[in-house]
Enzyme design. Structure first.
Site, PDB file in Angstrom:
ATOM      1  N   ASP A 159       0.839  -1.199   0.000  1.00 48.87           N
ATOM      2  CA  ASP A 159       0.000   0.000   0.000  1.00 48.87           C
ATOM      3  C   ASP A 159       0.879   1.256   0.000  1.00 48.87           C
ATOM      4  O   ASP A 159       0.608   2.227  -0.715  1.00 48.87           O
ATOM      5  CB  ASP A 159      -0.919  -0.010   1.229  1.00 48.87           C
ATOM      6  CG  ASP A 159      -1.662  -1.331   1.353  1.00 48.87           C
ATOM      7  OD1 ASP A 159      -2.405  -1.676   0.426  1.00 48.87           O
ATOM      8  OD2 ASP A 159      -1.476  -2.037   2.373  1.00 48.87           O
ATOM      9  N   HIS A 187      -4.771  -3.213   6.583  1.00 50.62           N
ATOM     10  CA  HIS A 187      -4.545  -3.499   5.158  1.00 50.62           C
ATOM     11  C   HIS A 187      -5.879  -3.957   4.567  1.00 50.62           C
ATOM     12  O   HIS A 187      -6.154  -5.140   4.446  1.00 50.62           O
ATOM     13  CB  HIS A 187      -3.478  -4.569   4.960  1.00 50.62           C
ATOM     14  CG  HIS A 187      -3.451  -5.080   3.548  1.00 50.62           C
ATOM     15  ND1 HIS A 187      -3.035  -4.310   2.489  1.00 50.62           N
ATOM     16  CD2 HIS A 187      -3.832  -6.258   3.007  1.00 50.62           C
ATOM     17  CE1 HIS A 187      -3.163  -4.995   1.368  1.00 50.62           C
ATOM     18  NE2 HIS A 187      -3.655  -6.184   1.646  1.00 50.62           N
TER      19      HIS A 187
HETATM   20  P1  NAX Z   1      -2.263 -18.309  -3.837  1.00 54.65           P
HETATM   21  O1  NAX Z   1      -3.613 -18.863  -3.646  1.00 54.65           O
HETATM   22  O2  NAX Z   1      -1.643 -18.262  -5.185  1.00 54.65           O
HETATM   23  O3  NAX Z   1      -1.238 -19.098  -2.902  1.00 54.65           O
HETATM   24  C1  NAX Z   1      -1.504 -19.383  -1.569  1.00 54.65           C
HETATM   25  C2  NAX Z   1      -0.755 -20.643  -1.235  1.00 54.65           C
HETATM   26  O4  NAX Z   1      -0.860 -20.851   0.166  1.00 54.65           O
HETATM   27  C3  NAX Z   1      -1.310 -21.896  -1.915  1.00 54.65           C
HETATM   28  O5  NAX Z   1      -0.253 -22.569  -2.582  1.00 54.65           O
HETATM   29  C4  NAX Z   1      -1.859 -22.720  -0.761  1.00 54.65           C
HETATM   30  O6  NAX Z   1      -1.720 -24.108  -0.973  1.00 54.65           O
HETATM   31  C5  NAX Z   1      -0.996 -22.234   0.380  1.00 54.65           C
HETATM   32  N1  NAX Z   1      -1.563 -22.455   1.723  1.00 54.65           N
HETATM   33  C6  NAX Z   1      -2.860 -22.393   2.098  1.00 54.65           C
HETATM   34  N2  NAX Z   1      -2.971 -22.705   3.407  1.00 54.65           N
HETATM   35  C7  NAX Z   1      -1.729 -22.947   3.842  1.00 54.65           C
HETATM   36  C8  NAX Z   1      -1.212 -23.342   5.106  1.00 54.65           C
HETATM   37  N3  NAX Z   1      -2.007 -23.552   6.145  1.00 54.65           N
HETATM   38  N4  NAX Z   1       0.121 -23.516   5.214  1.00 54.65           N
HETATM   39  C9  NAX Z   1       0.933 -23.330   4.157  1.00 54.65           C
HETATM   40  N5  NAX Z   1       0.493 -22.978   2.933  1.00 54.65           N
HETATM   41  C10 NAX Z   1      -0.819 -22.784   2.793  1.00 54.65           C
HETATM   42  O7  NAX Z   1      -2.297 -16.856  -3.178  1.00 54.65           O
HETATM   43  P2  NAX Z   1      -1.296 -15.633  -3.386  1.00 54.65           P
HETATM   44  O8  NAX Z   1      -1.725 -14.837  -4.536  1.00 54.65           O
HETATM   45  O9  NAX Z   1       0.097 -16.130  -3.330  1.00 54.65           O
HETATM   46  O10 NAX Z   1      -1.631 -14.751  -2.088  1.00 54.65           O
HETATM   47  C11 NAX Z   1      -1.337 -15.185  -0.793  1.00 54.65           C
HETATM   48  C12 NAX Z   1      -1.973 -14.281   0.249  1.00 54.65           C
HETATM   49  O11 NAX Z   1      -1.463 -12.962   0.161  1.00 54.65           O
HETATM   50  C13 NAX Z   1      -3.485 -14.145   0.126  1.00 54.65           C
HETATM   51  O12 NAX Z   1      -4.048 -14.275   1.436  1.00 54.65           O
HETATM   52  C14 NAX Z   1      -3.662 -12.735  -0.379  1.00 54.65           C
HETATM   53  O13 NAX Z   1      -4.916 -12.200   0.001  1.00 54.65           O
HETATM   54  C15 NAX Z   1      -2.525 -12.042   0.308  1.00 54.65           C
HETATM   55  N6  NAX Z   1      -2.131 -10.732  -0.226  1.00 54.65           N
HETATM   56  C16 NAX Z   1      -1.730  -9.788   0.669  1.00 54.65           C
HETATM   57  C17 NAX Z   1      -1.279  -8.543   0.285  1.00 54.65           C
HETATM   58  C18 NAX Z   1      -0.834  -7.531   1.285  1.00 54.65           C
HETATM   59  O14 NAX Z   1      -0.527  -6.412   0.854  1.00 54.65           O
HETATM   60  N7  NAX Z   1      -0.770  -7.793   2.599  1.00 54.65           N
HETATM   61  C19 NAX Z   1      -1.257  -8.170  -1.155  1.00 54.65           C
HETATM   62  C20 NAX Z   1      -1.244  -9.344  -2.079  1.00 54.65           C
HETATM   63  C21 NAX Z   1      -2.115 -10.495  -1.663  1.00 54.65           C
HETATM   64  O15 NAX Z   1      -3.441 -10.237  -2.069  1.00 54.65           O
END
Ligand code: NAX
Length: 328
Positions: A159, A187
């Site tokens: 952000d 956020h």
């Molecule tokens: P993806 O869905 O591509 O990847 C998430 C991965 O996490 C998957 O491979 C899944 O198998 C794994 N996972 C799920 N539960 C798990 C657990 N208990 N232990 C280990 N791995 C686990 O998502 P992606 O685009 O990489 O985003 C990840 C997260 O970042 C999401 O929650 C998203 O909302 C968040 N974001 C946060 C941002 C921020 O500024 N704070 C911005 C970007 C993003 O949206």
């Protein structure tokens, strides 16, 4: 040669993980002279893809990369971790209520916090990226009573960087000449990007912009809703820019902020600026000797006060909800 730093990345097989791991292994997280060991945590369904990413990491032959371990057990993945990037989370799916979302993520971040508490290195630094990032960080922190609370942080650097870029476009000044921007609060869409203390080429940013209407109607919503705009355009959520911000956050935490500048991070509130103690809220922060410090003594005008309070209220509501669910 320096001893390697162990970096644990959760959600390693996801799209942010894919954009993040190569940069960590190349030295961009901690420095070009710091060897790293990677620990990848995934759920069982993600293990095979994580192995594929590990093969590619091998194929880069990064001189600093001293090993990659993959596990679906947090107790293994956080063992000896010095830095933990908690990226994997449960996304909100159609029809899911906020309570369900918080509960599903509690099921991830509570055990991970406990595993960090029991197994991580004494100097562990945690950055939560997975949403809802601030409250997930709070859940993990509450489950780790033996780790100093300030080691748990949530990412608002994306952000912050989005706000820098928007202000640069508006003023024509390069981002390198913009200092002291602040993201306050959660956020989420309620976050408040504050330019009133920011400087553009040494001048007060609010005076340079001199357009409160633009701040209220264009700048703030553009920054706060940028994630949705990326999804709309790209058909997938921000990944490379999110990974970049995670790199920036940890790099700043470890290596410090430049003199005369600060950045934004979700850190445990000490009660500053009327933000209730213990909430993990975004603040203006400096970093020195591996510690973030909340910038003190800023005057908060009426325009800012209302917006900070609204975002902090949302964080308080989330804290109440996870308390009610027995997650903290
Ligand atoms: P993806 O869905 O591509 O990847 C998430 C991965 O996490 C998957 O491979 C899944 O198998 C794994 N996972 C799920 N539960 C798990 C657990 N208990 N232990 C280990 N791995 C686990 O998502 P992606 O685009 O990489 O985003 C990840 C997260 O970042 C999401 O929650 C998203 O909302 C968040 N974001 C946060 C941002 C921020 O500024 N704070 C911005 C970007 C993003 O949206």
């Amino acid at each position: 040669t320096r001893t390697p730093v162990t970096v644990t990345v959760t959600g390693a097989a996801g799209q942010i993980g894919y954009a993040l791991l190569f940069r960590i292994a190349s030295g961009q997280l901690l420095g070009a002279d710091v060897p790293v060991k990677l620990r990848l945590l995934e759920i069982p369904q993600g293990l095979k893809a994580a192995e594929g990413t590990a093969m590619e990491l091998d194929d880069c032959a990064f001189p600093l990369l001293q090993g990659i371990d993959i596990s679906d057990d947090p107790n293994v993945a956080f063992d000896g971790a010095n830095v933990a990037l908690l990226v994997g989370a449960r996304p909100r799916t159609k029809g899911m209520e906020r309570g369900d979302l918080l509960e599903a993520n509690g099921g991830i971040f509570k055990p991970q916090g406990k595993a960090i508490n029991d197994h991580a290195a004494d100097d562990i630094k945690v950055l939560v990226v997975g949403n809802p990032a601030n409250t997930n960080a709070l859940i993990a922190q509450a489950a780790a009573p033996d780790v100093p609370a300030e080691r748990f942080t949530a990412m608002t650097r994306l952000d912050h960087n989005r706000a820098l870029s928007q202000l640069s476009k508006k003023t024509g000044a390069p981002v390198s000449e913009i200092k002291k921007l602040t993201i306050w609060g959660n956020h989420s869409a309620t976050q408040y990007p504050d330019v009133f203390h920011a400087e553009v080429a040494g001048k007060n940013a609010a005076e340079v912009v001199n357009d409160e209407q633009w701040l209220a109607d264009t700048f703030i919503p553009t920054v706060a809703k940028r994630g949705a705009a990326i999804i709309e355009a790209r058909g997938a959520s921000s990944a490379a820019s999110a990974a970049n911000a995670a790199i920036d956050h940890v790099h700043t935490w470890v290596n410090g902020t430049a003199a005369g500048d600060w950045t934004s991070a979700g850190v445990v509130s000490d009660g500053s600026y009327g933000v209730p103690q213990g909430l993990i809220s975004s603040f203006p922060v400096t970093a020195k000797d591996g510690k973030f410090e909340i910038v003190q003594g800023l005057d908060i005008n009426e325009f800012s006060r209302t917006r900070i309070d609204a975002s902090v209220k949302e964080l308080e509501d989330e804290r109440e909800a996870v308390r009610g669910l027995g997650l903290i």
